[in-house]
Every structure is written in C-alpha cells, then in structure tokens.
Design an enzyme around this catalytic site. Sequence first.
Site, PDB file in Angstrom:
ATOM      1  CG  ASP A 197      -2.194  -0.834   1.162  1.00  0.00           C
ATOM      2  OD1 ASP A 197      -2.192  -1.756   0.053  1.00  0.00           O
ATOM      3  OD2 ASP A 197      -3.034  -1.342   1.956  1.00  0.00           O
ATOM      4  CG  HIS A 217      -5.761   6.738   5.754  1.00  0.00           C
ATOM      5  ND1 HIS A 217      -6.334   6.654   6.096  1.00  0.00           N
ATOM      6  CD2 HIS A 217      -5.417   7.119   4.700  1.00  0.00           C
ATOM      7  CE1 HIS A 217      -7.008   6.838   5.861  1.00  0.00           C
ATOM      8  NE2 HIS A 217      -7.070   6.857   4.324  1.00  0.00           N
ATOM      9  N   GLY A 261      -2.513   3.683   4.585  1.00  0.00           N
ATOM     10  CA  GLY A 261      -3.174   4.085   3.340  1.00  0.00           C
ATOM     11  C   GLY A 261      -3.115   4.402   1.924  1.00  0.00           C
ATOM     12  CG  ASP A 321     -10.769  10.127   1.935  1.00  0.00           C
ATOM     13  OD1 ASP A 321     -10.468   8.915   1.298  1.00  0.00           O
ATOM     14  OD2 ASP A 321     -10.079  10.368   1.223  1.00  0.00           O
ATOM     15  CG  HIS A 378     -11.339   5.183   2.158  1.00  0.00           C
ATOM     16  ND1 HIS A 378     -10.357   5.210   1.243  1.00  0.00           N
ATOM     17  CD2 HIS A 378     -10.962   3.964   2.748  1.00  0.00           C
ATOM     18  CE1 HIS A 378     -10.985   4.800   0.839  1.00  0.00           C
ATOM     19  NE2 HIS A 378     -10.988   3.736   1.248  1.00  0.00           N
ATOM     20  CG  ASP A 431     -11.052   8.520  -1.623  1.00  0.00           C
ATOM     21  OD1 ASP A 431     -11.650   8.926  -1.189  1.00  0.00           O
ATOM     22  OD2 ASP A 431     -10.641   7.721  -0.601  1.00  0.00           O
ATOM     23  CE1 TYR A 436      -6.642   6.892  -4.542  1.00  0.00           C
ATOM     24  CE2 TYR A 436      -8.170   6.457  -2.955  1.00  0.00           C
ATOM     25  CZ  TYR A 436      -7.341   6.641  -2.954  1.00  0.00           C
ATOM     26  OH  TYR A 436      -6.923   6.785  -1.720  1.00  0.00           O
TER      27      TYR A 436
END
Length: 435
Positions: free
Chosen positions: A110, A152, A160, A187, A189, A275, A314
């Site tokens: 990652d 992150h 991340g 986001d 996440h 995202d 992404y």
Amino acid sequence: MSNSYSLANCSKQRVSYFYDHDVGNFNYGPGHYMKPKRMHMVHNMVVNYGLYKKLDIVKPDRTTAFQMTRFHSDEYINFLQNVTPDNLELLAMQHGSLEQGIARFNVGEDCPVFEGLFEFCSISAGGTIGAANKLLNGEADIAVNWSGGLHHAKKTEASGFCYVNDIVLGILELLRYHQRVLYVDIDVHHGDGVEEAFYTTDRVMTCSFHKFGEFFPGTGDIKDTGLGKGKKYAVNVPLRDGIDDDTYKNVFQPIIQHIMNWYRPGAIVLQCGGDSLAGDRLGCFNLSMRGHAACVEFIKSFNVPMIMVGGGGYTIRNVARTWTFETGLAVGEDLTQEELPYNNYFEYYGPEYKLEVPSNNMANHNTRDYLDRIIAKIIDNLREMPFAPSVGMQEVPRDFNADDFNDGEDSEMEDADARQTRLITNTHFYLLRTP
C-alpha cells in the site's frame, strides 16, 4: 438552512492556491491506485478555465525533516529521508530483519518506497503548512493545496498511501494563533490519522463522514468520540454504501451547522477526498460532482478562514473534474456554465468531454431511519460539550525561523539534534494543552 454563526457572505474571498509542478511527476509504481499525475490534470484545467487570474498561485516551500518532527517521530522521518528502492533492504535489516523493518514503518504494497519519496512528502506537507501561514498572516481567506490531504499517516508509520500527515502539521501551525480548529473530512475513508493526533484535546474537533464496516481503515465508529479533554471532540459519521447527494446533504449540513454554532472554530481544514464520488475505483458512495462540492459551498458560507486539501480519489478524471470545480467555487465561479476547455489531458474526459461527474443507479443502503438515529446520537453528544471551550491566557508560541529548520548538520554543538527534538516536542505539547 441558515448559518447563524456566519455574517452575511462577504463579496470577495481571497484565495491562495498552492502548486508545485514536480509533485505530479512521482510514481507509486505500476498498478498502484494512487496517481500523483492527477495534480497535473487539475492544474491544467485550472489554467485553461482561466481560474489562475483570480488565484494567488504559490509554489510551496519544501518541508524539512525537522518541521515534519513537529508531529512524526525522529526515527520515522529519518527513515523516510534516507530510504530508496535500492537501500530499503539494508535499512530494514537494521531493525532485525527485512520483514521487521518493513513492518516497523508499515511500508510495502500500500505504501511503497518509490524514487523521490521524501521529496514528494516535503512538497505535499509544504503546501498545507504554507496554506496555514497564508491564513495566519491575513493574506488569504481560503487556501487550497490539492497535493495535501494525506489523512491516514501516523506518528511513527505510513498508512493507506500516506506517509507524512500534512493535515496535522497544518493544524499545529493554525493552533499557534487559533484557540479552536475544526477538521472536516469527506473522503470515503475514515480520517484516522488526524483524529488520532488530536484525540485527547479540545483545541481541535475532528468530524469525519465515511464508509464504516468491513472497509479500510476499520475505525470511525460513532461511539469513538475522544478521550480526556478531547471527549466529545471527535465526531464520526459512519455511512453505508451508495449514499447519494440529497442523503449526504441531509446528514452533512445539520451536523456541521450544530458544530459551527456550538464549537465556533477560528479556522477550518476541509479534506476533500475524491473517492466519495460515484464510480471511484476504491469507493462505494454515489456522490455527483455537485453533491461533493455542496460540502465545500456549505463550509465556505460560514466565512471562517479555511484550508482545502485533497486526499483520496482513484478515478483520476473525476477527481480532476471535481477539484477543478471546487477551486472555481472557492473564487466564486460556477464552471459548469462553460464548455470543458481543451487541455493537455483532454482525451481523459471522453467520451462526454464535460466537467460533470454524475451519480449512477447504485442502491442507497442508508435508510432514513438509520440516518435519523445517527444525526440524533451525534447532536446529543455535541450538546454535552461546553459552549465554545476557552483557552486561558497564554503566550503565543513564537514563529519558527530558518535557523529552527536547520537539521543540526551545521551545528558545532553535538547535542543540537537533541535540543531541537526537545523544542519541537515541547511545542507540540504546549499547543494542545488547555488549562
């Protein structure tokens, strides 16, 4: 919904836009989801729409290793500063074995070690720190750094796709002059790195709207509200797959309105991770470009000094569309009234060749009952906070100067590094403490 906290909207807001062309040249490696090239795509559209005429465009100073240790550990930053794809195995072996070394700093699939990693981090963080200083110096009302938003990254490790937490570094800068700072994260996440950094202080409120349940990073439960003095100052809004524009707005606006009325921050940092858009390669939400941008518009309407940063995203053609549109909103322009201008990446936007990112027909698993219960629970938690917590009278920490950012290499004093580490650690503690 009226913004009782705000004055009447000011007619003109000064916007600084941080961009270093080099940031888009880095490559996480073949097949990796993170594509720094998206910064080139955004900037190319900003220029070709003519937005640059209304922006104060700034090339950020590169953040030094010493500045990064205002939050990150010395050991971790030293590793980032020195590691390359060629010497990774050698550096990792210093921690026992290759596996132990990689695990210690969480680099790998990652978070790969790629050529120019530290330089990439220094540009990203430099933009957000520079944005904070633009606000503090009264030179901008809004500052934008799309290469930032790497929420992150942890104190001692990568996570991340994020290595250095530019957001935390920017907020620490804002805390030198503001009693309270609000961090909002849209986001898909959870903004775990930022929340963790400020989990025990009431000087920063973090508010994250994210997918929760069997999804990276696995944190961000509604029950996670902070510790100690930070109790109730972490707000987590766990959402389900397929949330659309209207549903998102009906959650976002009442929660943010209540926070603004009650917490009254002196500055806001808004993480605009792309995202959460419909059709993202790693996301599971169904926001259109306008639904995503409605969050920017709502935060902007309070007329509180604001930093806008990037983050995830992404499906890069849609990220570029949305961040360009949101840059337009920052300067008061609605770009959807214009044709998509020809630009260096024009072929990426086919076959429609439009700025729009539409929602799709995916199912929305966020029921009215579920969202009503979430909103009620969060507002109940917020009501338990003291109104606009105050910080006692204290000396404002001095501005850092160029000498402070010397990494100690030129010093004749053998303990220069130790003294600098103590200085920065003490400053971090000083900024977060409340009487």
